[in-house]
Motif scaffolding. Sequence first.
Motif, short mmCIF file in Angstrom:
data_model
loop_
_atom_site.label_atom_id
_atom_site.label_comp_id
_atom_site.label_asym_id
_atom_site.label_seq_id
_atom_site.Cartn_x
_atom_site.Cartn_y
_atom_site.Cartn_z
N ALA A 73 0.84 -1.21 0.00
CA ALA A 73 0.00 0.00 0.00
C ALA A 73 0.87 1.25 0.00
O ALA A 73 0.55 2.23 -0.69
N ARG A 74 1.97 1.22 0.74
CA ARG A 74 2.88 2.38 0.74
C ARG A 74 3.55 2.56 -0.61
O ARG A 74 3.72 3.70 -1.08
N ALA A 77 0.92 4.07 -2.82
CA ALA A 77 0.64 5.46 -2.45
C ALA A 77 1.77 6.39 -2.85
O ALA A 77 1.51 7.56 -3.21
N ASP A 78 3.00 5.91 -2.81
CA ASP A 78 4.15 6.74 -3.15
C ASP A 78 4.43 6.83 -4.64
O ASP A 78 5.30 7.58 -5.06
#
Length: 79
Positions: A73-74, A77-78
């Motif tokens: 997820a990170r 998102a990034d």
Amino acid sequence: MITQTMVQPSSWVEGDIQIQKVRGLSLFKFTDGLQARFEALIDRQKADILTSDEAAELAGMMELDRIFTLINARVIADS
């Protein structure tokens, strides 16, 4: 807090995880073999026939799955 016995998630790092490119992003995934074992253990849990050793194995896999979900997820998102 509930204490639970589990197989250490790090025990699968050497050969049972992979990094897969998905839409240009490198995401962590279980290998097909580990994914099949994970699903089999979930089925055994649903049928209420999981042994204590299998429960410990499933707990470790579930923790690793949660870790991968957060990391992926990170990464998404990034991007």
